[in-house]
Scaffold this motif. Structure first.
Motif, PDB file in Angstrom:
ATOM      1  N   LEU A  39       5.609  20.275  64.707  1.00 21.60           N
ATOM      2  CA  LEU A  39       6.154  19.618  65.895  1.00 21.60           C
ATOM      3  C   LEU A  39       5.517  18.258  66.111  1.00 21.60           C
ATOM      4  O   LEU A  39       6.196  17.288  66.465  1.00 21.60           O
ATOM      5  CB  LEU A  39       5.934  20.494  67.132  1.00 21.60           C
ATOM      6  CG  LEU A  39       6.742  21.780  67.189  1.00 21.60           C
ATOM      7  CD1 LEU A  39       6.262  22.653  68.335  1.00 21.60           C
ATOM      8  CD2 LEU A  39       8.217  21.479  67.337  1.00 21.60           C
ATOM      9  N   VAL A  40       4.218  18.186  65.911  1.00 24.18           N
ATOM     10  CA  VAL A  40       3.498  16.922  66.100  1.00 24.18           C
ATOM     11  C   VAL A  40       3.960  15.901  65.062  1.00 24.18           C
ATOM     12  O   VAL A  40       4.260  14.756  65.398  1.00 24.18           O
ATOM     13  CB  VAL A  40       1.971  17.146  66.027  1.00 24.18           C
ATOM     14  CG1 VAL A  40       1.234  15.820  66.040  1.00 24.18           C
ATOM     15  CG2 VAL A  40       1.502  18.019  67.186  1.00 24.18           C
ATOM     16  N   SER A  90       6.763  15.832  63.482  1.00 24.69           N
ATOM     17  CA  SER A  90       8.166  15.455  63.723  1.00 24.69           C
ATOM     18  C   SER A  90       8.269  14.344  64.765  1.00 24.69           C
ATOM     19  O   SER A  90       9.274  13.652  64.835  1.00 24.69           O
ATOM     20  CB  SER A  90       8.990  16.673  64.157  1.00 24.69           C
ATOM     21  OG  SER A  90       8.682  17.032  65.491  1.00 24.69           O
ATOM     22  N   GLN A  91       7.214  14.175  65.568  1.00 27.05           N
ATOM     23  CA  GLN A  91       7.167  13.107  66.565  1.00 27.05           C
ATOM     24  C   GLN A  91       6.521  11.832  65.999  1.00 27.05           C
ATOM     25  O   GLN A  91       6.254  10.890  66.736  1.00 27.05           O
ATOM     26  CB  GLN A  91       6.373  13.571  67.793  1.00 27.05           C
ATOM     27  CG  GLN A  91       6.928  14.800  68.467  1.00 27.05           C
ATOM     28  CD  GLN A  91       8.162  14.517  69.294  1.00 27.05           C
ATOM     29  OE1 GLN A  91       8.317  13.417  69.816  1.00 27.05           O
ATOM     30  NE2 GLN A  91       9.034  15.486  69.410  1.00 27.05           N
ATOM     31  N   SER A  96      -1.852   8.317  65.488  1.00 32.28           N
ATOM     32  CA  SER A  96      -1.047   7.742  64.403  1.00 32.28           C
ATOM     33  C   SER A  96      -1.672   6.416  64.006  1.00 32.28           C
ATOM     34  O   SER A  96      -2.600   5.941  64.663  1.00 32.28           O
ATOM     35  CB  SER A  96       0.410   7.539  64.843  1.00 32.28           C
ATOM     36  OG  SER A  96       0.528   6.407  65.670  1.00 32.28           O
ATOM     37  N   ALA A 116      -0.841   6.226  69.833  1.00 35.52           N
ATOM     38  CA  ALA A 116       0.197   6.999  70.517  1.00 35.52           C
ATOM     39  C   ALA A 116       0.294   6.511  71.958  1.00 35.52           C
ATOM     40  O   ALA A 116      -0.707   6.425  72.657  1.00 35.52           O
ATOM     41  CB  ALA A 116      -0.145   8.485  70.485  1.00 35.52           C
ATOM     42  N   ASP A 152       4.559   7.754  76.399  1.00 33.78           N
ATOM     43  CA  ASP A 152       5.847   8.420  76.188  1.00 33.78           C
ATOM     44  C   ASP A 152       5.769   9.403  75.025  1.00 33.78           C
ATOM     45  O   ASP A 152       6.305  10.506  75.108  1.00 33.78           O
ATOM     46  CB  ASP A 152       6.960   7.395  75.936  1.00 33.78           C
ATOM     47  CG  ASP A 152       7.308   6.579  77.180  1.00 33.78           C
ATOM     48  OD1 ASP A 152       7.077   7.093  78.302  1.00 33.78           O
ATOM     49  OD2 ASP A 152       7.792   5.451  77.028  1.00 33.78           O
ATOM     50  N   GLN A 153       5.112   9.004  73.933  1.00 30.89           N
ATOM     51  CA  GLN A 153       4.949   9.900  72.790  1.00 30.89           C
ATOM     52  C   GLN A 153       4.110  11.120  73.169  1.00 30.89           C
ATOM     53  O   GLN A 153       4.423  12.237  72.768  1.00 30.89           O
ATOM     54  CB  GLN A 153       4.294   9.176  71.614  1.00 30.89           C
ATOM     55  CG  GLN A 153       5.192   8.178  70.927  1.00 30.89           C
ATOM     56  CD  GLN A 153       4.437   7.446  69.832  1.00 30.89           C
ATOM     57  OE1 GLN A 153       3.441   6.781  70.099  1.00 30.89           O
ATOM     58  NE2 GLN A 153       4.908   7.583  68.611  1.00 30.89           N
ATOM     59  N   ASP A 170       6.287  13.420  75.216  1.00 35.39           N
ATOM     60  CA  ASP A 170       7.287  14.093  74.379  1.00 35.39           C
ATOM     61  C   ASP A 170       6.667  15.224  73.570  1.00 35.39           C
ATOM     62  O   ASP A 170       7.206  16.325  73.506  1.00 35.39           O
ATOM     63  CB  ASP A 170       7.958  13.094  73.426  1.00 35.39           C
ATOM     64  CG  ASP A 170       8.880  12.117  74.156  1.00 35.39           C
ATOM     65  OD1 ASP A 170       9.239  12.372  75.327  1.00 35.39           O
ATOM     66  OD2 ASP A 170       9.226  11.085  73.536  1.00 35.39           O
ATOM     67  N   VAL A 171       5.535  14.944  72.943  1.00 37.28           N
ATOM     68  CA  VAL A 171       4.897  15.967  72.121  1.00 37.28           C
ATOM     69  C   VAL A 171       4.348  17.087  73.007  1.00 37.28           C
ATOM     70  O   VAL A 171       4.396  18.262  72.623  1.00 37.28           O
ATOM     71  CB  VAL A 171       3.829  15.369  71.175  1.00 37.28           C
ATOM     72  CG1 VAL A 171       2.521  15.101  71.873  1.00 37.28           C
ATOM     73  CG2 VAL A 171       3.594  16.266  69.982  1.00 37.28           C
ATOM     74  N   ALA A 176       7.254  19.365  73.777  1.00 40.92           N
ATOM     75  CA  ALA A 176       7.640  20.136  72.594  1.00 40.92           C
ATOM     76  C   ALA A 176       6.632  21.249  72.312  1.00 40.92           C
ATOM     77  O   ALA A 176       7.018  22.391  72.010  1.00 40.92           O
ATOM     78  CB  ALA A 176       7.769  19.208  71.381  1.00 40.92           C
TER      79      ALA A 176
END
Length: 166
Positions: free
Chosen positions: A16-17, A19-20, A44, A48, A51-52, A55-56, A59
Motif C-alpha cells: 500500500l505504501v 503504491s502511493q 521518498s 512526502a 497530502d501523501q 492518503d497513505v 489506505a
C-alpha cells in the motif's frame, strides 16, 4: 513487537505504501496504557507532503480495519516521515542525505562529522569542515567502514548556491 507480527505488518502494509510512491521505512508498535500505538514511517526521494501522508494513512487504516493484523484491541495509527536527525541505514537514506551534514561512527572507533557530497554503491564522498580557519577536506568512507551514521540538524548553514550567485 514480535518479529512475526512485524513481518506480517510489513508484508501487509508495504504494498500500500509503495503504491502511493513512498518507501516503508519503519514500523513500530508501542503500548500506551491499555491502548497500542502503531507508528509507520514513510519517505521518498523527494520527501512526502501532507497530502501523501493523509492518503497513505487512510489506505493503511482501511487495510488494518479489514484484517486482524492488530488484533481485537484498540490501537492508534500514526503515519509520519523520518525525523530531522534520521539514522542512515539504507543506501537510499545516504542518497537522500546528499548535501546534508552527518555524524559517522567508524569501525576503527573514530567519529567524524562531515557533509555527504556523493553516494555510490561502495560508499560516500564527504567533505570534512575546516576548523579554525582551515579549509574543508575531502574524505572517502566505504560503507564497510561505517558502523552508524545520523543526519545532523544545521541551524546556521550558509547556502553556498546563494553566495555563489551574489
Amino acid at each position: 513487537m514480535s518479529t512475526t507480527q512485524s513481518e506480517r505488518l510489513r508484508q501487509l502494509l508495504e504494498p500500500l505504501v509503495t503504491s502511493q510512491g513512498l518507501d516503508l521505512e519503519e514500523i513500530e508498535v508501542d503500548s500506551v496504557g491499555r491502548k497500542r500505538v502503531l507508528r509507520v514511517v514513510v519517505d521518498s526521494d523527494t520527501g512526502a507532503d501532507l497530502d501523501q501522508i493523509a492518503d497513505v494513512s487512510r489506505a493503511l487504516s482501511a487495510k488494518l480495519d479489514e484484517t486482524d493484523a492488530m488484533g481485537a484491541g484498540e490501537y492508534t495509527l500514526e503515519v509520519g516521515t523520518p525525523g530531522a536527525e534520521r539514522l542512515l541505514t539504507e543506501h537510499r537514506h545516504y542518497v537522500r542525505a546528499t548535501d546534508r551534514l552527518a555524524k559517522f561512527q567508524l569501525a576503527d572507533g573514530d567519529e567524524l562529522v562531515a557533509r555527504i557530497l556523493k553516494v555510490d554503491d561502495e560508499g560516500v564522498d564527504t567533505e570534512v569542515p575546516g576548523v579554525k580557519g582551515r579549509k574543508a577536506t575531502a574524505r572517502r568512507l566505504a560503507f564497510d567502514d561505517i558502523v552508524r551514521a545520523r543526519v545532523q540538524v544545521e541551524f546556521s548553514r550558509k547556502d553556498n548556491k546563494k553566495e555563489e550567485e551574489a
